[in-house]
Design an enzyme around this catalytic site. Structure first.
Site, PDB file in Angstrom:
ATOM      1  N   CYS A 259       0.808  -1.215   0.000  1.00  0.00           N
ATOM      2  CA  CYS A 259       0.000   0.000   0.000  1.00  0.00           C
ATOM      3  C   CYS A 259       0.849   1.275   0.000  1.00  0.00           C
ATOM      4  CB  CYS A 259      -0.958   0.007   1.184  1.00  0.00           C
ATOM      5  SG  CYS A 259      -0.130   0.301   2.754  1.00  0.00           S
ATOM      6  N   CYS A 281       2.858  -3.906   5.665  1.00  0.00           N
ATOM      7  CA  CYS A 281       2.174  -3.476   6.882  1.00  0.00           C
ATOM      8  C   CYS A 281       1.828  -4.691   7.734  1.00  0.00           C
ATOM      9  CB  CYS A 281       0.855  -2.775   6.555  1.00  0.00           C
ATOM     10  SG  CYS A 281       1.049  -1.145   5.862  1.00  0.00           S
TER      11      CYS A 281
END
Lengths: 302, 256
Positions: A259, A281
């Site tokens: 992302c 993440c």
């Protein structure tokens, strides 16, 4: 904390039916009441450990029995539950605990941080800031920050009572002497409300600043060690440090490869046996929401 | 001058055994009081009672703090007593393993009392630790070494530094030279004598070694079976002992 009697039908989306033969949220009402009393004491003395009679749960100690008992005693029919393990909603521990509560409470579950009213966690605080009204439950393996300095519980209690936290700083001094910095990466001790030394459970130090003045109620349950403690909303939480070696959090040279986030806690994932690795993440919900937003805006642009 | 410590009729029993029987003395600032006696005479128990390590049955221990307030140590609340022990008092143990943290470095050992009283600056602690290492004649290069790698004499000197770093006014020593060989003892005694003088320390020194008290103590108490049988100026007691036990003790020493 809402009423824990089975909910009445008639709400717009019918909730899943709880498994018959169990009391709501598995524990009996007396036990839940006793645990809630311990929680109230904990809230009244932020960071202070309250003993409670930890029950046998249908899973072994070390799998989050403390957190589950806290969750079970505060969950209500109208709660929306989110469970994370290392930041992820889809790992074994998280999936099992979520399924467990769906089965014994029939409550709604979610993977979205902002939709949840009750979040149980192991090892992370979500990247998305918590809101007032949310309850955040930590699974704690070792509640006593002084344990590795003072193995006697009696003596440690005395040290807490008299606010004798010098020896804890001796450990930090040793770290700086050996490594040139405080090397604790997780379970980094904090002072709560300027009074009690507390273990924040094995969250990375990256998450420590999120506990400070947090609008959500933070509850900690240690099943094996039979202790409960709490941080009420908007309480000061300060990570221990030295004036000339201030507390700092980890940072990465890479953004998340899924992302592109640069402000989140990243996991290093080995992807082959040629030394290849990627950083992504650890908070799956945060990462997915960002990816969705990006693809949405890309489509709009296209 | 006001006495620093007044002990009045202190009694400590272990069941029927009188470990300390109605012991009274006063200690003035800058004074070194020696307590000698054979094993089991109650001298270590006396020291532990005064320091509050063990509760005692009767008597008064009154200490005059930095601001000249008299403090009754027996009724002093625990938090204040512990604070006092870390700031104005020091206790040197015979075995340095009991007085030091063996698993942390020498620097941290010295720094601990500073951290206890609220110092939170790493650099300052480091500077202070180095200063005290030179004060007790330990090379600066050993600051990051563990005390377990030190010789017995060095460990004992480190114990002194660890205590003196918060500038205590009174230091209780329980056989500080016990178990050290004679040359190391001499060096430690020499150091203690100069520290007592420069820092204006008051010391209660428990030992069974007459040579040590002759060298360090201004005044002397001789104990036997929990009682003080003779007391006075050190030279006076040792050169002209009155009590039969003291006479025996002095005669039993190879080089008095």
């Amino acid at each position: 904390m809402t009423s824990s009697s089975p909910g009445s039908p008639g709400s717009p989306a019918p909730p899943p039916i709880p498994e018959p033969g169990f009391n709501f949220a598995y524990l009996d009402e007396q036990t839940k009441r006793a645990i809630r009393r311990a929680i109230l004491k904990g809230v009244a003395i932020p960071g202070h450990q309250i003993p409670f009679s930890s029950r046998e749960m249908p899973m072994s100690y070390g799998w989050g029995t403390g957190g589950i008992q806290v969750t079970a005693s505060v969950i209500g029919q109208d709660d929306t539950l989110k469970v994370i393990d290392q930041g992820a909603d889809d790992t074994t521990n998280a999936v099992n605990i979520r399924r467990f509560f769906k089965k014994v409470c029939g409550v709604a579950t979610t993977e979205k941080t902002e939709e949840a009213t009750l979040i149980q966690t192991r090892h992370r605080i979500p990247e998305k800031p918590l809101k007032a009204g949310q309850v955040f439950v930590y699974q704690v393996p070792m509640p006593e920050p002084l344990y590795f300095i003072e193995p006697s519980r009696t003596e440690a209690n005395k040290m807490h009572a008299l606010e004798e936290y010098g020896p804890m700083y001796v450990k930090l001094y040793e770290d700086i002497t050996k490594f040139g910095r405080i090397s604790l990466a997780y379970d980094y001790p904090v002072m709560v409300n300027g009074r009690h030394l507390m273990n924040p459970s094995p969250i990375p130090r990256f998450d420590n600043p999120k506990m400070d003045m947090n609008p959500a109620l933070q509850l900690f349950g240690a099943g094996r060690e039979k202790r409960i403690y709490a941080i009420p909303p908007y309480t000061q939480v300060k990570s221990l440090d030295f004036e000339d070696h201030p507390f700092s959090v980890e940072n990465w040279e890479h953004p998340c490869e899924f992302c592109g986030a640069t402000d989140s806690y990243l996991d290093e994932v080995v992807i082959d046996d040629q030394g290849g690795r990627m950083w992504i993440c650890s908070d799956t919900d945060y990462c997915e929401q960002r990816q969705r937003e990006q693809s949405g805006s890309a489509q709009k642009l296209g | 001058m006001q006495p620093l410590l007044t002990v009045n009729n202190l009694s400590k029993y272990y069941g029927d055994l009188k470990a300390c029987d109605r012991i009274s003395f006063t200690l003035y600032p800058g004074q070194v009081l020696g307590i000698i006696g054979e094993s089991g005479s109650g001298k270590s128990t006396l020291l532990d009672s005064i320091a509050g390590h063990v509760p005692f049955e009767n008597g008064i221990v009154e200490y005059c703090d930095r601001d000249n307030n008299p403090i009754d140590l027996r009724t002093l609340p625990e938090p204040r007593r512990r604070k006092l022990m870390k700031t104005e008092w020091g206790f040197v143990r015979q075995n340095p393993r009991d007085g030091l943290r063996m698993t942390v470095t020498a620097g941290a050992n010295i720094g601990e009392r500073l951290l206890d009283v609220g110092e939170r600056h790493y650099g300052n602690i480091r500077t202070e630790a180095l200063e005290w290492l030179s004060e007790v004649e330990i090379p600066h290069g050993r600051i990051d070494d563990f005390p377990s790698t030190f010789s017995g004499g060095m460990q004992q000197r480190l114990q002194l530094a660890r205590i003196l770093v918060t500038r205590p006014r009174i230091v209780l020593m329980d056989e500080p030279t016990g178990g050290l060989d004679v040359s190391v003892q001499a060096r430690l005694l020499d150091l203690m004598r100069s520290l007592v003088r420069t820092l204006h320390l008051s010391v209660i020194l428990v030992t069974h070694d007459i040579g040590v008290v002759r060298l360090l103590a201004h005044r002397l108490m001789v104990m036997q079976n929990g009682q003080v049988v003779e007391s006075g100026l050190t030279d006076q007691v040792l050169d002209d002992p009155h009590h039969p036990y003291t006479q025996q003790l002095v005669n039993a020493t190879l080089i008095p």
